[in-house]
Scaffold this motif. Structure first.
Motif, PDB file in Angstrom:
ATOM      1  N   HIS A 134      52.520  25.296  -7.978  1.00  0.00           N
ATOM      2  CA  HIS A 134      52.581  26.813  -7.285  1.00  0.00           C
ATOM      3  C   HIS A 134      52.688  27.904  -8.278  1.00  0.00           C
ATOM      4  N   LEU A 135      53.684  27.487  -9.052  1.00  0.00           N
ATOM      5  CA  LEU A 135      53.617  28.483 -10.070  1.00  0.00           C
ATOM      6  C   LEU A 135      52.538  28.690 -11.166  1.00  0.00           C
ATOM      7  N   ALA A 136      51.738  27.744 -11.561  1.00  0.00           N
ATOM      8  CA  ALA A 136      50.841  27.483 -12.263  1.00  0.00           C
ATOM      9  C   ALA A 136      49.560  28.251 -11.603  1.00  0.00           C
ATOM     10  N   LEU A 137      49.600  28.313 -10.527  1.00  0.00           N
ATOM     11  CA  LEU A 137      48.564  29.226  -9.847  1.00  0.00           C
ATOM     12  C   LEU A 137      48.754  30.629  -9.743  1.00  0.00           C
ATOM     13  N   LEU A 138      49.954  31.094 -10.300  1.00  0.00           N
ATOM     14  CA  LEU A 138      50.382  32.526 -10.215  1.00  0.00           C
ATOM     15  C   LEU A 138      50.395  33.231 -11.557  1.00  0.00           C
ATOM     16  N   PRO A 139      50.243  34.606 -11.532  1.00  0.00           N
ATOM     17  CA  PRO A 139      50.606  35.157 -12.903  1.00  0.00           C
ATOM     18  C   PRO A 139      52.027  35.110 -13.232  1.00  0.00           C
ATOM     19  N   THR A 140      52.096  35.472 -14.754  1.00  0.00           N
ATOM     20  CA  THR A 140      53.396  35.375 -15.300  1.00  0.00           C
ATOM     21  C   THR A 140      54.648  36.514 -14.568  1.00  0.00           C
ATOM     22  N   ARG A 141      53.845  37.418 -14.143  1.00  0.00           N
ATOM     23  CA  ARG A 141      54.766  38.606 -13.468  1.00  0.00           C
ATOM     24  C   ARG A 141      55.417  38.024 -12.270  1.00  0.00           C
ATOM     25  N   TYR A 142      54.988  36.963 -11.540  1.00  0.00           N
ATOM     26  CA  TYR A 142      55.550  36.331 -10.309  1.00  0.00           C
ATOM     27  C   TYR A 142      57.025  35.706 -10.806  1.00  0.00           C
ATOM     28  N   ALA A 143      56.994  34.934 -11.765  1.00  0.00           N
ATOM     29  CA  ALA A 143      58.105  34.107 -12.216  1.00  0.00           C
ATOM     30  C   ALA A 143      59.296  35.058 -12.767  1.00  0.00           C
ATOM     31  N   ARG A 144      58.805  36.447 -13.328  1.00  0.00           N
ATOM     32  CA  ARG A 144      59.870  37.046 -13.769  1.00  0.00           C
ATOM     33  C   ARG A 144      60.350  37.973 -12.571  1.00  0.00           C
ATOM     34  N   SER A 145      59.508  38.226 -11.436  1.00  0.00           N
ATOM     35  CA  SER A 145      59.936  39.234 -10.569  1.00  0.00           C
ATOM     36  C   SER A 145      60.632  38.568  -9.224  1.00  0.00           C
ATOM     37  N   VAL A 146      60.404  37.567  -8.974  1.00  0.00           N
ATOM     38  CA  VAL A 146      61.284  36.890  -7.790  1.00  0.00           C
ATOM     39  C   VAL A 146      62.375  35.790  -8.131  1.00  0.00           C
ATOM     40  N   SER A 147      63.177  35.639  -7.169  1.00  0.00           N
ATOM     41  CA  SER A 147      64.341  34.705  -7.623  1.00  0.00           C
ATOM     42  C   SER A 147      63.788  33.232  -7.749  1.00  0.00           C
ATOM     43  N   PRO A 148      64.591  32.366  -8.054  1.00  0.00           N
ATOM     44  CA  PRO A 148      64.280  31.091  -8.111  1.00  0.00           C
ATOM     45  C   PRO A 148      64.218  30.394  -6.756  1.00  0.00           C
ATOM     46  N   ARG A 149      65.168  30.827  -6.007  1.00  0.00           N
ATOM     47  CA  ARG A 149      65.022  30.358  -4.528  1.00  0.00           C
ATOM     48  C   ARG A 149      63.892  31.010  -3.889  1.00  0.00           C
ATOM     49  N   ALA A 150      63.413  32.111  -3.982  1.00  0.00           N
ATOM     50  CA  ALA A 150      62.298  32.558  -3.618  1.00  0.00           C
ATOM     51  C   ALA A 150      60.959  31.815  -4.185  1.00  0.00           C
ATOM     52  N   VAL A 151      61.065  31.585  -5.149  1.00  0.00           N
ATOM     53  CA  VAL A 151      59.884  30.487  -5.599  1.00  0.00           C
ATOM     54  C   VAL A 151      59.743  29.280  -4.970  1.00  0.00           C
ATOM     55  N   VAL A 152      60.883  28.663  -4.453  1.00  0.00           N
ATOM     56  CA  VAL A 152      60.873  27.465  -3.577  1.00  0.00           C
ATOM     57  C   VAL A 152      60.445  27.843  -2.110  1.00  0.00           C
ATOM     58  N   ARG A 153      61.170  28.774  -1.740  1.00  0.00           N
ATOM     59  CA  ARG A 153      60.593  29.147  -0.623  1.00  0.00           C
ATOM     60  C   ARG A 153      59.234  29.221  -0.139  1.00  0.00           C
ATOM     61  N   HIS A 154      58.528  29.948  -1.309  1.00  0.00           N
ATOM     62  CA  HIS A 154      57.269  30.259  -0.959  1.00  0.00           C
ATOM     63  C   HIS A 154      56.108  28.897  -1.372  1.00  0.00           C
ATOM     64  N   THR A 155      56.817  27.980  -2.179  1.00  0.00           N
ATOM     65  CA  THR A 155      56.071  26.612  -2.334  1.00  0.00           C
ATOM     66  C   THR A 155      56.042  26.047  -0.993  1.00  0.00           C
ATOM     67  N   LEU A 156      57.172  26.009  -0.218  1.00  0.00           N
ATOM     68  CA  LEU A 156      57.032  25.151   0.998  1.00  0.00           C
ATOM     69  C   LEU A 156      56.224  25.947   1.789  1.00  0.00           C
TER      70      LEU A 156
END
Length: 886
Positions: free
Chosen positions: A649-671
């Motif tokens: 999921h992270l590999a498909l998104l720009p770097t800005r995404y990883a520094r803009s959202v929380s780790p929990r949000a990353v997992v939510r979006h992944t699901l």
């Protein structure tokens, strides 16, 4: 007064009464259109017209019966304003009910036919005297005046009312004091509010009337004159009070006239608040003129009213301090003995007085007085205030700033809200401007925008008070203060941050030399003066960035870190922003804006910590992203996701995404994105907000995953608007596989439960499937609200655009009147131009919304000039449509 009949139940009168009603209606309109200038002359002219009409209407009744038609309240004082109610007492000598009903029909009904709001009571002599146990009745009857009929009957009632109040003053004065406090609490402070209540606010006309009524119970004679020999008012107080009253009365009449002309012939309704949208017209009516762009007519009007209200407020508070003491201790003597001394000042009856032998030019007197007033919570007694005022007006003060004097002044300011009344005392007698002449242009200067609640000088005072209270009550503020190396510089920076508004905009620049001059006059050290100047120049930097920019953008963070320079200055700016926001008002400062600023401060602080290591913006961006990636993978199993899926999921998104959202949000979006959605499918998830209460509500997080297209933001904004919610911020991301992952910060309406979100998510699904007419529904709702509220377009629409700091997107700022569907309208216009909204920050400031969007064109680039021209056209047109003006 209470009315025995409803205003809508008039019966046709005889021809003579009908002619009187028609004549009164016509004469009233003539006075509105071309009567005397606004002020007492207008009131007396209108009162005389009503007197004449009542004399004719009541002539048959007073010829046949022993009775009187009596003006009470404002009409009794001949202060009948264009929108005032007409209060009457029909006083009789044991008439039977049928006869009384006939009198009412003769006298009152035609007044209703003339379109007047009439309150009346019908009482015999005994009933009228007995009714004085009710405060409203008692105060109304203190202003009684015979219009027609038996003057002897009226005089006997008036004398007996005064005798009873004089015999039992405690009950009346206690009730009057309590009513004053409640009225002032509800109406606010007329001396500093953007929209002052000229009648009921603290420092308004009712405060003057309250003192006149109190005189009846204190000395047996109603009026201000009686309070001077009794010692409750100083000889110098009375002319100041009368002048202030006349200024307020003149403005009140002008306000009523403007409201009447705006509403046509209708004069009913209460018009006591000088609303923002009426201030320009009232100022023009009173002869004020625009001197330049920084000194508009309405500014001059409001400043005079603020200063007049301050005079009323101070005299009212001083007099009531003595009245309260008498209520507690019995009849007052000419000069009570000193209860105790405080730094050689005498404290008696809750007032502080200067000894007769006090040298007014003594070194350190202003600081000692400021401290004593703050320590005791007292007010200056009338004679001491008069002595100080004369001393200042004569231009003789020999005071000067010294290090001990400045230290004392700063220590008292640090006490927070408890020092505000003491500061107001110094201001009232002119001590403050004698010590700081540069402060004079700030006094009473209005800030005519919908989110500032105080005048310019009072805003500065309240900001300092907020700072002092913050560092004592909030743990984060206390921790931040520990990072401040120059606390005197911080406090003076807070006090002086807006001084440039008295000179002109941009006030963050124009205020620097003025702030330097004031700090220099106070004898501050060179380093402190430099810090004060830096805080004034930068005080908008962080709040503006938090509200308008992507707070995770490393280019922005580097730019801010370079501007701030060090962690001590950053801490100062953080505390200044919080104090400034709290003093501005709830529309400018809330837990939501506080959280945005805290996030930005934390990230800028990290950049400052890294600067010694020469870390580049790219390095910091990469480090932040790596930290998020690691934590998201660690959390994945705990939250029901696979770590490998998170990485994909992270590999498909720009770097800005990883520094803009929380780790929990990353997992939510992944699901949510684990399986590709259908062409018309939308997936949503709501995360309840934590510790982000705004007013009485909360801020929740809405995640939306769907196939990417430019209209998604508009659809979400439209659906939320249909359900009376508010979007505060949004971050939008596009995956390389064509999936949109958007996060919205949403404030549900007050009282919303989980069912509200169920309804919103259901409508989002309908909108995604093309089964919800969002545009038509939003426009219908917007126009319905506009009809109910009367519309209004006092906030012009402005659209500005500029490159962001990194040059990778265009920042579009839209300011317009707050109304239903305005965010949807803007977002729809952007979608029509196929613009990609990267970041959005939405803020409501009073009647105004300030929406900022970071946008790119369909190729991922900033907008060119042609595109910007179309953007202006599209956004302006969409706002006009939702406002119902096309």
């Amino acid at each position: 007064m209470t009315s025995d009949h409803a205003a809508g139940t008039t019966a046709p009168g005889p021809p003579a009464a009908t002619a009187v009603a028609a004549g009164l209606r016509r004469r009233r309109q003539e006075l509105v259109d071309a009567g005397p200038p606004a002020g007492r002359a207008w009131c007396e002219a209108w009162s005389a017209e009503v007197d004449d009409a009542l004399g004719r209407l009541s002539a048959p009744a007073v010829a046949d019966h022993r009775l009187a038609v009596v003006a009470v309240g404002g009409y009794g004082r001949r202060e009948l304003c264009p929108g005032s109610d007409l209060d009457l007492l029909i006083l009789h000598d044991r008439l039977e009910q049928p006869a009384l009903e006939h009198v009412v029909r003769q006298v009152v009904y035609p007044l209703w036919d003339a379109g007047m709001a009439v309150g009346y009571a019908v009482r015999d002599r005994r009933e009228a005297i007995g009714a004085v146990d009710d405060l409203d009745t008692a105060t109304a009857m203190l202003d009684l005046r015979t219009v027609a009929g038996d003057r002897g009957l009226v005089q006997s009632v008036h004398v007996e009312v005064l005798r009873r109040l004089r015999q039992r003053p405690h009950r009346f004065l206690t009730a009057l004091r309590r009513a004053d406090d409640e009225r002032r609490r509800k109406a606010g402070d007329a001396a500093e509010a953007l929209e002052p209540d000229l009648k009921n606010g603290a420092g308004g006309l009712r405060d003057v009337q309250s003192l006149a009524w109190a005189a009846a119970a204190l000395v047996g004679v109603r009026g201000l004159d009686a309070l001077v020999p009794a010692g409750y008012l100083g000889a110098a107080d009375r002319p100041r009070l009368v002048h202030a009253r006349e200024r307020l009365l003149t403005a009140r009449v002008a306000l009523h006239l403007e409201a009447a002309r705006t509403a046509g012939a209708a004069l009913r309704g209460k018009h006591e608040v000088l609303r923002l949208d009426l201030q320009d017209a009232v100022a023009r009516q009173l002869g004020y003129e625009d001197r330049d762009e920084h000194s508009l007519a309405a500014h001059e009007l409001l400043r005079e009213l603020f200063l007049a209200a301050r005079t009323v407020d101070h005299v009212h508070r001083r007099a009531w301090s003595l009245i309260d003491a008498d209520l507690a201790r019995g009849a007052r003597r000419r000069r009570r003995p000193t209860e105790r001394e405080h730094d050689d000042f005498e404290l008696v009856d809750g007032v502080l007085r200067l000894p007769a032998a006090q040298d007014l030019d003594a070194s350190g007197l202003p600081g000692r007085l400021f401290t004593a007033l703050a320590d005791t919570g007292a007010v200056l007694d009338r004679s001491s205030a008069a002595r100080l005022r004369r001393h200042v007006e004569d231009g003789r003060p020999g005071w000067h700033w010294s290090d001990p004097e400045r230290d004392r002044f700063v220590r008292v300011l640090w006490r927070g809200g408890v020092m505000l009344s003491a500061l107001a005392e110094l201001d009232d007698v002119g001590v403050l401007t004698a010590m700081l002449p540069e402060w004079e242009p700030l006094r009473g200067r209005p800030q005519r925008n919908p989110y500032h609640r105080y005048s310019l000088d009072r805003h500065a005072w309240h900001a300092v008070a907020a700072l002092g209270d913050l560092v004592r009550r909030e743990s984060w503020a206390a921790e931040t203060l520990r990072l401040v190396e120059d606390r005197e510089g911080l406090l003076l920076g807070v006090l002086l941050h807006d001084v440039g508004k008295a000179v002109g905009e941009p006030h963050a620049q124009t205020g620097v030399p003025l702030a330097r001059a004031i700090a220099t006059r106070m004898g501050a050290a060179p380093g402190t003066i430099d810090l004060v100047a830096r805080l004034v120049r930068l005080h908008l930097l962080l709040p503006d960035a938090a509200r308008r920019r992507d707070v995770t953008d490393p280019e922005l963070l580097g730019e801010l870190a370079d501007a701030v320079g060090d962690r001590s200055t950053l801490a100062c700016l953080h505390l200044l922003a919080a104090a400034d926001g709290l003093a501005t008002g709830p529309t400018a400062w809330s837990p939501w804006t506080a959280s945005l600023l805290h996030t930005l401060i934390t990230k800028v602080s990290a950049v400052l910590d890294d600067q010694d290591d020469a870390a580049t913006a790219s390095d910091r961006e990469r480090e932040a992203a790596v930290a998020t990636v690691r934590e998201a993978q660690r959390l994945a199993p705990e939250l029901g996701a696979d770590a490998a899926l998170v990485r994909e999921h992270l590999a498909l998104l720009p770097t800005r995404y990883a520094r803009s959202v929380s780790p929990r949000a990353v997992v939510r979006h992944t699901l949510m994105a684990a399986h590709a959605p259908g062409a018309t499918e939308v997936r949503t998830r709501v995360t309840p907000g934590e510790d982000l209460a705004v007013d009485d509500g909360r801020v929740d997080e809405l995640d939306v995953v769907a196939l990417d297209h430019p209209g998604w933001f508009a659809k979400v904004a439209g659906v939320v608007a249909l359900h009376a919610g508010s979007i505060l911020a949004a971050d939008a991301f596009s995956r390389e596989d064509g999936l949109a992952v958007d996060t919205f910060k949403v404030r549900p309406p007050e009282g919303a439960t989980g069912a509200w979100w169920v309804a919103v998510e259901g409508d989002l699904a309908e909108a995604a499937a093309g089964k919800l007419a969002i545009r038509a529904r939003v426009l219908r709702q917007a126009r319905a609200v506009t009809r109910r509220s009367g519309g209004g377009n006092d906030v012009p629409t402005t659209i500005t655009a500029q490159l962001d700091g990194a040059g990778r997107a265009t920042l579009v700022e839209v300011r317009t009147r707050d109304r239903v569907g305005v965010l949807y309208a803007i977002a729809t216009a952007l979608a029509e131009l196929e613009l990609d909204i990267v970041v959005a920050r939405i803020q409501t400031l009073g009647r105004e919304v300030v929406d900022v969007f970071s946008v790119r064109d369909a190729d991922g680039r900033p907008l060119d000039e042609d595109h910007l021209g179309e953007l202006h056209l599209a956004v302006a047109g969409a706002i006009e449509e939702v406002a119902g003006t096309t």
